[in-house]
Motif scaffolding. Sequence first.
Motif, PDB file in Angstrom:
ATOM      1  N   ARG A   1       0.822  -1.214   0.000  1.00  0.00           N
ATOM      2  CA  ARG A   1       0.000   0.000   0.000  1.00  0.00           C
ATOM      3  C   ARG A   1       0.851   1.258   0.000  1.00  0.00           C
ATOM      4  N   SER A   2       1.766   1.351   0.953  1.00  0.00           N
ATOM      5  CA  SER A   2       2.598   2.550   1.048  1.00  0.00           C
ATOM      6  C   SER A   2       3.475   2.704  -0.192  1.00  0.00           C
ATOM      7  N   ALA A   3       4.036   1.611  -0.665  1.00  0.00           N
ATOM      8  CA  ALA A   3       4.880   1.673  -1.855  1.00  0.00           C
ATOM      9  C   ALA A   3       4.072   2.135  -3.068  1.00  0.00           C
ATOM     10  N   SER A   4       2.854   1.659  -3.200  1.00  0.00           N
ATOM     11  CA  SER A   4       2.007   2.061  -4.335  1.00  0.00           C
ATOM     12  C   SER A   4       1.742   3.560  -4.318  1.00  0.00           C
ATOM     13  N   LEU A   5       1.482   4.110  -3.137  1.00  0.00           N
ATOM     14  CA  LEU A   5       1.230   5.547  -3.040  1.00  0.00           C
ATOM     15  C   LEU A   5       2.485   6.356  -3.353  1.00  0.00           C
ATOM     16  N   VAL A   6       3.652   5.868  -2.947  1.00  0.00           N
ATOM     17  CA  VAL A   6       4.899   6.561  -3.274  1.00  0.00           C
ATOM     18  C   VAL A   6       5.176   6.469  -4.772  1.00  0.00           C
ATOM     19  N   LEU A   7       4.921   5.330  -5.377  1.00  0.00           N
ATOM     20  CA  LEU A   7       5.101   5.203  -6.836  1.00  0.00           C
ATOM     21  C   LEU A   7       4.196   6.191  -7.563  1.00  0.00           C
ATOM     22  N   ALA A   8       2.936   6.280  -7.131  1.00  0.00           N
ATOM     23  CA  ALA A   8       2.002   7.224  -7.753  1.00  0.00           C
ATOM     24  C   ALA A   8       2.505   8.652  -7.592  1.00  0.00           C
ATOM     25  N   TYR A   9       3.045   8.975  -6.429  1.00  0.00           N
ATOM     26  CA  TYR A   9       3.607  10.312  -6.204  1.00  0.00           C
ATOM     27  C   TYR A   9       4.718  10.622  -7.207  1.00  0.00           C
ATOM     28  N   LEU A  10       5.657   9.698  -7.374  1.00  0.00           N
ATOM     29  CA  LEU A  10       6.762   9.929  -8.312  1.00  0.00           C
ATOM     30  C   LEU A  10       6.263  10.078  -9.748  1.00  0.00           C
ATOM     31  N   MET A  11       5.217   9.349 -10.078  1.00  0.00           N
ATOM     32  CA  MET A  11       4.655   9.433 -11.428  1.00  0.00           C
ATOM     33  C   MET A  11       3.930  10.760 -11.644  1.00  0.00           C
ATOM     34  N   ILE A  12       3.158  11.197 -10.660  1.00  0.00           N
ATOM     35  CA  ILE A  12       2.334  12.395 -10.790  1.00  0.00           C
ATOM     36  C   ILE A  12       3.170  13.666 -10.665  1.00  0.00           C
ATOM     37  N   HIS A  13       4.022  13.741  -9.670  1.00  0.00           N
ATOM     38  CA  HIS A  13       4.738  14.993  -9.394  1.00  0.00           C
ATOM     39  C   HIS A  13       6.130  15.073 -10.003  1.00  0.00           C
ATOM     40  N   HIS A  14       6.714  13.936 -10.366  1.00  0.00           N
ATOM     41  CA  HIS A  14       8.066  13.956 -10.928  1.00  0.00           C
ATOM     42  C   HIS A  14       8.116  13.365 -12.334  1.00  0.00           C
ATOM     43  N   HIS A  15       6.974  13.066 -12.885  1.00  0.00           N
ATOM     44  CA  HIS A  15       6.847  12.611 -14.278  1.00  0.00           C
ATOM     45  C   HIS A  15       7.642  11.337 -14.571  1.00  0.00           C
ATOM     46  N   TYR A  16       7.814  10.507 -13.568  1.00  0.00           N
ATOM     47  CA  TYR A  16       8.448   9.209 -13.780  1.00  0.00           C
ATOM     48  C   TYR A  16       7.443   8.287 -14.461  1.00  0.00           C
ATOM     49  N   SER A  17       7.933   7.406 -15.308  1.00  0.00           N
ATOM     50  CA  SER A  17       7.085   6.305 -15.775  1.00  0.00           C
ATOM     51  C   SER A  17       6.960   5.331 -14.610  1.00  0.00           C
ATOM     52  N   LEU A  18       6.010   4.433 -14.670  1.00  0.00           N
ATOM     53  CA  LEU A  18       5.863   3.431 -13.613  1.00  0.00           C
ATOM     54  C   LEU A  18       7.138   2.607 -13.475  1.00  0.00           C
ATOM     55  N   LEU A  19       7.685   2.186 -14.582  1.00  0.00           N
ATOM     56  CA  LEU A  19       8.904   1.385 -14.554  1.00  0.00           C
ATOM     57  C   LEU A  19      10.050   2.156 -13.911  1.00  0.00           C
ATOM     58  N   ASP A  20      10.204   3.425 -14.269  1.00  0.00           N
ATOM     59  CA  ASP A  20      11.280   4.235 -13.694  1.00  0.00           C
ATOM     60  C   ASP A  20      11.052   4.484 -12.205  1.00  0.00           C
ATOM     61  N   ALA A  21       9.793   4.680 -11.800  1.00  0.00           N
ATOM     62  CA  ALA A  21       9.486   4.887 -10.385  1.00  0.00           C
ATOM     63  C   ALA A  21       9.824   3.634  -9.577  1.00  0.00           C
ATOM     64  N   ILE A  22       9.453   2.470 -10.095  1.00  0.00           N
ATOM     65  CA  ILE A  22       9.781   1.210  -9.422  1.00  0.00           C
ATOM     66  C   ILE A  22      11.292   1.070  -9.282  1.00  0.00           C
ATOM     67  N   THR A  23      12.007   1.332 -10.358  1.00  0.00           N
ATOM     68  CA  THR A  23      13.463   1.217 -10.339  1.00  0.00           C
ATOM     69  C   THR A  23      14.063   2.158  -9.300  1.00  0.00           C
ATOM     70  N   LYS A  24      13.565   3.387  -9.242  1.00  0.00           N
ATOM     71  CA  LYS A  24      14.077   4.372  -8.292  1.00  0.00           C
ATOM     72  C   LYS A  24      13.849   3.930  -6.847  1.00  0.00           C
ATOM     73  N   VAL A  25      12.637   3.506  -6.524  1.00  0.00           N
ATOM     74  CA  VAL A  25      12.337   3.098  -5.150  1.00  0.00           C
ATOM     75  C   VAL A  25      13.111   1.839  -4.782  1.00  0.00           C
ATOM     76  N   LYS A  26      13.238   0.904  -5.721  1.00  0.00           N
ATOM     77  CA  LYS A  26      13.935  -0.352  -5.436  1.00  0.00           C
ATOM     78  C   LYS A  26      15.439  -0.169  -5.230  1.00  0.00           C
ATOM     79  N   GLU A  27      15.964   1.007  -5.558  1.00  0.00           N
ATOM     80  CA  GLU A  27      17.359   1.288  -5.225  1.00  0.00           C
ATOM     81  C   GLU A  27      17.546   1.336  -3.707  1.00  0.00           C
ATOM     82  N   HIS A  28      16.466   1.592  -2.978  1.00  0.00           N
ATOM     83  CA  HIS A  28      16.558   1.810  -1.538  1.00  0.00           C
ATOM     84  C   HIS A  28      15.710   0.856  -0.703  1.00  0.00           C
ATOM     85  N   ARG A  29      14.693   0.235  -1.308  1.00  0.00           N
ATOM     86  CA  ARG A  29      13.796  -0.624  -0.533  1.00  0.00           C
ATOM     87  C   ARG A  29      13.161  -1.660  -1.454  1.00  0.00           C
ATOM     88  N   TRP A  30      13.042  -2.883  -0.950  1.00  0.00           N
ATOM     89  CA  TRP A  30      12.316  -3.904  -1.696  1.00  0.00           C
ATOM     90  C   TRP A  30      10.823  -3.644  -1.516  1.00  0.00           C
TER      91      TRP A  30
END
Length: 194
Positions: A137-166
């Motif tokens: 749940r929390s990860a999904s909301l953070v992914l949505a944040y990166l997509m909406i406010h930082h224009h990341y694609s879903l794939l790029d957002a996942i890659t970015k978050v996974k650099e720091h947390r599974w």
Amino acid sequence: MSNVSATVTFQESCGSSSATPSARELVRILYGGKRFNNPVNEVWPNLFIGDMSVANDRYSVWKLGITHVLNAAHGRQHSQGSNAFYGPAMLYHGVPADDSPSFDLSQYFYSTADYIQDALDTPHGEILVHCAVGVSRSASLVLAYLMIHHHYSLLDAITKVKEHRWIFPNMGFLKQLRVLDEKLHTERYEKKFI
């Protein structure tokens, strides 16, 4: 296969990082990388994802310098956060989400993305986004944040978050994030020609 290798392989197969991967491809990418977490990890500057053990420990939250809390499991068992619990020095927002593939988390994507951005725009603002385990749940909301406010694609957002947390959003949330990804991509494409 490493997370980066899976991402590169996907991008090569579809010819672009802007194409939205299938839900199955996302699951394959999510399985990659480390499979353990600290109770809390900083996944973006001043943005932390954590589990309920850290969220329920006011001293730990205070030590992190957290000014805002976003609880993606508000009102659920063992996750009863509130403004009263954290006190007046911290802002609290609760989302009563179930970690179920049938739960419509997308109804909260924009409001929580705005809440996260407002927290980060606050001088010295730091935000903890948590749910029970801190992977769906929390990860999904953070992914949505990166997509909406930082224009990341879903794939790029996942890659970015996974650099720091599974992380591992459930299949229903992945499908909702795919819809958001396609919507945002279409909106940005159309804006280029207006």
